[in-house]
Write a protein that holds these residues in place. Sequence first.
Motif, PDB file in Angstrom:
ATOM      1  N   ALA A 197       0.853  -1.278  -0.286  1.00 57.39           N
ATOM      2  CA  ALA A 197       0.031   0.026   0.016  1.00 57.39           C
ATOM      3  C   ALA A 197       0.846   1.294   0.007  1.00 57.39           C
ATOM      4  CB  ALA A 197      -0.695  -0.153   1.305  1.00 57.39           C
ATOM      5  N   VAL A 198       1.906   1.305   0.819  1.00 53.45           N
ATOM      6  CA  VAL A 198       2.937   2.404   0.806  1.00 53.45           C
ATOM      7  C   VAL A 198       3.494   2.486  -0.621  1.00 53.45           C
ATOM      8  CG1 VAL A 198       5.035   3.389   1.880  1.00 53.45           C
ATOM      9  CG2 VAL A 198       3.255   2.266   3.143  1.00 53.45           C
ATOM     10  N   PHE A 199       3.937   1.506  -1.158  1.00 54.84           N
ATOM     11  CA  PHE A 199       4.487   1.323  -2.372  1.00 54.84           C
ATOM     12  C   PHE A 199       3.553   2.063  -3.654  1.00 54.84           C
ATOM     13  CE2 PHE A 199       4.952  -0.510  -6.642  1.00 54.84           C
ATOM     14  CZ  PHE A 199       6.399  -0.231  -7.044  1.00 54.84           C
ATOM     15  N   VAL A 200       2.381   1.798  -3.470  1.00 54.48           N
ATOM     16  CA  VAL A 200       1.481   2.199  -4.307  1.00 54.48           C
ATOM     17  C   VAL A 200       1.286   3.376  -4.523  1.00 54.48           C
ATOM     18  CG1 VAL A 200      -1.220   2.145  -5.027  1.00 54.48           C
ATOM     19  CG2 VAL A 200       0.060  -0.189  -4.566  1.00 54.48           C
ATOM     20  N   GLN A 201       1.406   4.293  -3.280  1.00 54.46           N
ATOM     21  CA  GLN A 201       1.026   5.535  -3.045  1.00 54.46           C
ATOM     22  C   GLN A 201       2.543   6.042  -3.661  1.00 54.46           C
ATOM     23  OE1 GLN A 201      -0.761   6.690   0.871  1.00 54.46           O
ATOM     24  NE2 GLN A 201      -0.414   4.494   1.083  1.00 54.46           N
ATOM     25  N   VAL A 202       3.527   5.873  -3.228  1.00 51.01           N
ATOM     26  CA  VAL A 202       4.883   6.561  -3.811  1.00 51.01           C
ATOM     27  C   VAL A 202       4.947   6.208  -5.319  1.00 51.01           C
ATOM     28  CG1 VAL A 202       7.384   6.241  -3.900  1.00 51.01           C
ATOM     29  CG2 VAL A 202       6.023   6.065  -1.624  1.00 51.01           C
ATOM     30  N   ALA A 203       4.525   5.110  -5.684  1.00 47.08           N
ATOM     31  CA  ALA A 203       4.643   4.952  -7.399  1.00 47.08           C
ATOM     32  C   ALA A 203       3.838   5.368  -7.951  1.00 47.08           C
ATOM     33  CB  ALA A 203       4.737   3.325  -7.685  1.00 47.08           C
ATOM     34  N   GLU A 204       2.619   5.819  -7.557  1.00 47.90           N
ATOM     35  CA  GLU A 204       1.676   6.271  -8.313  1.00 47.90           C
ATOM     36  C   GLU A 204       1.961   7.936  -8.307  1.00 47.90           C
ATOM     37  OE1 GLU A 204      -1.819   6.096 -10.799  1.00 47.90           O
ATOM     38  OE2 GLU A 204      -1.276   4.520  -9.311  1.00 47.90           O
ATOM     39  N   SER A 205       2.313   8.453  -7.574  1.00 48.89           N
ATOM     40  CA  SER A 205       2.545   9.893  -7.402  1.00 48.89           C
ATOM     41  C   SER A 205       3.902  10.267  -8.086  1.00 48.89           C
ATOM     42  CB  SER A 205       2.873  10.537  -5.875  1.00 48.89           C
ATOM     43  OG  SER A 205       3.818   9.686  -5.316  1.00 48.89           O
ATOM     44  N   ASN A 206       4.800   9.244  -8.071  1.00 48.19           N
ATOM     45  CA  ASN A 206       6.024   9.561  -9.083  1.00 48.19           C
ATOM     46  C   ASN A 206       5.611   9.193 -10.589  1.00 48.19           C
ATOM     47  OD1 ASN A 206       7.995  10.256  -7.293  1.00 48.19           O
ATOM     48  ND2 ASN A 206       8.293   8.019  -6.700  1.00 48.19           N
ATOM     49  N   ALA A 207       4.804   8.365 -10.751  1.00 52.20           N
ATOM     50  CA  ALA A 207       4.532   8.216 -12.142  1.00 52.20           C
ATOM     51  C   ALA A 207       3.570   9.265 -12.805  1.00 52.20           C
ATOM     52  CB  ALA A 207       3.715   6.791 -12.129  1.00 52.20           C
ATOM     53  N   THR A 208       2.695   9.793 -11.924  1.00 53.76           N
ATOM     54  CA  THR A 208       1.890  10.988 -12.627  1.00 53.76           C
ATOM     55  C   THR A 208       2.622  12.104 -12.488  1.00 53.76           C
ATOM     56  OG1 THR A 208       1.080  11.335 -10.514  1.00 53.76           O
ATOM     57  CG2 THR A 208      -0.487  10.274 -11.800  1.00 53.76           C
ATOM     58  N   ASN A 209       3.463  12.401 -11.850  1.00 54.39           N
ATOM     59  CA  ASN A 209       4.578  13.421 -11.784  1.00 54.39           C
ATOM     60  C   ASN A 209       5.556  13.397 -13.023  1.00 54.39           C
ATOM     61  OD1 ASN A 209       7.761  14.415 -10.620  1.00 54.39           O
ATOM     62  ND2 ASN A 209       6.132  15.706 -10.928  1.00 54.39           N
ATOM     63  N   LEU A 210       6.086  12.125 -13.540  1.00 52.24           N
ATOM     64  CA  LEU A 210       6.574  11.896 -14.805  1.00 52.24           C
ATOM     65  C   LEU A 210       5.891  12.073 -15.957  1.00 52.24           C
ATOM     66  CD1 LEU A 210       8.560   8.750 -13.636  1.00 52.24           C
ATOM     67  CD2 LEU A 210       9.772  10.993 -13.938  1.00 52.24           C
ATOM     68  N   THR A 211       4.541  11.925 -15.646  1.00 42.63           N
ATOM     69  CA  THR A 211       3.632  12.176 -17.148  1.00 42.63           C
ATOM     70  C   THR A 211       3.524  13.600 -17.481  1.00 42.63           C
ATOM     71  OG1 THR A 211       2.560   9.951 -16.517  1.00 42.63           O
ATOM     72  CG2 THR A 211       1.368  11.294 -18.114  1.00 42.63           C
ATOM     73  N   ASP A 212       3.713  14.258 -16.550  1.00 44.13           N
ATOM     74  CA  ASP A 212       3.599  15.909 -16.671  1.00 44.13           C
ATOM     75  C   ASP A 212       4.698  16.324 -17.442  1.00 44.13           C
ATOM     76  OD1 ASP A 212       2.149  18.335 -16.538  1.00 44.13           O
ATOM     77  OD2 ASP A 212       3.162  18.690 -14.576  1.00 44.13           O
ATOM     78  N   GLY A 213       4.735  16.153 -18.640  1.00 44.20           N
ATOM     79  CA  GLY A 213       5.803  16.694 -19.502  1.00 44.20           C
ATOM     80  C   GLY A 213       5.444  17.425 -21.019  1.00 44.20           C
ATOM     81  N   VAL A 214       4.000  17.224 -21.255  1.00 41.13           N
ATOM     82  CA  VAL A 214       3.481  17.654 -22.241  1.00 41.13           C
ATOM     83  C   VAL A 214       2.335  18.623 -22.260  1.00 41.13           C
ATOM     84  CG1 VAL A 214       2.525  16.858 -24.656  1.00 41.13           C
ATOM     85  CG2 VAL A 214       4.639  15.851 -23.856  1.00 41.13           C
ATOM     86  N   ASP A 215       1.916  19.395 -22.810  1.00 38.52           N
ATOM     87  CA  ASP A 215       0.807  20.531 -22.665  1.00 38.52           C
ATOM     88  C   ASP A 215      -0.486  19.465 -22.447  1.00 38.52           C
ATOM     89  OD1 ASP A 215       2.453  22.566 -22.593  1.00 38.52           O
ATOM     90  OD2 ASP A 215       1.937  23.361 -24.556  1.00 38.52           O
ATOM     91  N   GLY A 216      -1.242  19.530 -21.255  1.00 38.50           N
ATOM     92  CA  GLY A 216      -2.598  18.691 -21.387  1.00 38.50           C
ATOM     93  C   GLY A 216      -2.492  17.436 -21.157  1.00 38.50           C
ATOM     94  N   LEU A 217      -1.152  16.494 -21.019  1.00 38.36           N
ATOM     95  CA  LEU A 217      -1.404  15.290 -20.983  1.00 38.36           C
ATOM     96  C   LEU A 217      -1.510  14.825 -19.699  1.00 38.36           C
ATOM     97  CD1 LEU A 217      -0.408  12.658 -22.456  1.00 38.36           C
ATOM     98  CD2 LEU A 217       1.955  12.937 -21.598  1.00 38.36           C
ATOM     99  N   ALA A 218      -0.685  15.092 -18.711  1.00 34.16           N
ATOM    100  CA  ALA A 218      -1.327  14.547 -17.229  1.00 34.16           C
ATOM    101  C   ALA A 218      -2.477  15.002 -16.878  1.00 34.16           C
ATOM    102  CB  ALA A 218      -0.078  14.771 -16.264  1.00 34.16           C
ATOM    103  N   ALA A 219      -3.083  16.218 -16.958  1.00 36.29           N
ATOM    104  CA  ALA A 219      -4.319  16.671 -16.465  1.00 36.29           C
ATOM    105  C   ALA A 219      -5.405  15.825 -17.400  1.00 36.29           C
ATOM    106  CB  ALA A 219      -4.532  18.066 -16.566  1.00 36.29           C
ATOM    107  N   GLY A 220      -5.224  15.671 -18.737  1.00 33.01           N
ATOM    108  CA  GLY A 220      -6.396  15.000 -19.414  1.00 33.01           C
ATOM    109  C   GLY A 220      -6.297  13.472 -19.172  1.00 33.01           C
TER     110      GLY A 220
END
Length: 364
Positions: A197-220
């Motif tokens: 459960a701890v790993f899921v929270q760490v991994a998910e927040s890091n993964a969404t953070n990495l996705t935020d690199g193109v306009d509208g990508l992470a938010a959409g």
Amino acid sequence: MDAKLFSGQSLKPSGTSLLVLLGLGVTLASLFLDWINGKLPILALSLTLPLWVSALSVAALGFWAVPFLQALKAGQFIREDGPQAHLKKAGTPTMGGVFVVPVGIAIALVWSGFSSEVIATSLLTLAYAGMGWLDDWQKIRGRSNKGLSPQMKLLLQIAFGILFCAWLFLNQPASITTIALPFGLAIPLGLLFWPLAVFVQVAESNATNLTDGVDGLAAGTGAIALLGLAALIAPTYPTLAIFCACMSGCYLGFVVHNRNKASVFMGDTGSMALGGALAGVGLASQSLWPLFILSGIFFVEAISVMAQVGYYKATKGPDGVGKRLLKMAPIHHHLELSGWTETQVVAVFYVVAALLAVLAFILK
């Protein structure tokens, strides 16, 4: 995929057209979900109404917040080793999550009647948003891409994860430690559930953070994943489904200002909060397997970075230089350097995110 597949002008969507299609798709999906669940869009427990209240609130607030961030000189610093086309984005306000996350959470808390599950998940989301804000603020203050150290980020992520797990332990049924799979299968994890459960929270927040690199990508893609999660849990966890709908709406509203060419970036404030929200709901609603499917885009983004780093280290020669598996990681940058435009990347990722949401719903 070959960039030639997208060579025609008609296949080069604008940021505005992607926003319209995203808004239309999310709206139709929420209306369909309200219909099959026997909820009219005007009812308190519907998904459509809180989604659009959140979306319109964030979209409207952005017309004040974006100039305010510009006045604060909260400009983004672009890494020089990134795609050269991104250098022109230098100075675009970042930290946009400060006017996205609180709005979605406030509406969700009121709409859910301050449900204990929504309060706990909101606190987790705010904790990750706060950590992201510290990271963004240090980058702005230092006028560089260096914010919190990786060690400090990881320490804070684990601490927040442990606190949320403590709440789960005290408030959720014992069955939470069993992972439900499709076709009636299940995996009882017992005590092993808690480090997972701890790993899921760490991994998910890091993964969404990495996705935020193109306009509208992470938010959409985040808006799609959150609504997909709401669809899965609405019958059994209606208040958490409302939380998901509100957060989906607030990220949809953010795309109004973050679509190509973006007038603001969400920063770590918004991207890490997105991962925290998804992980919190997935754990509190005992939906880890559907969450994994819904997070397919974020998972691939994270894996692409890990593969790139691992391959580079494994192929280091005597000169200390290794080979690259991708032209650049995360994979959305690889696609850009392969000839895709930003909007083509976003369009394809939106479609994939929608297909993953449908798959998760079918396999629930």
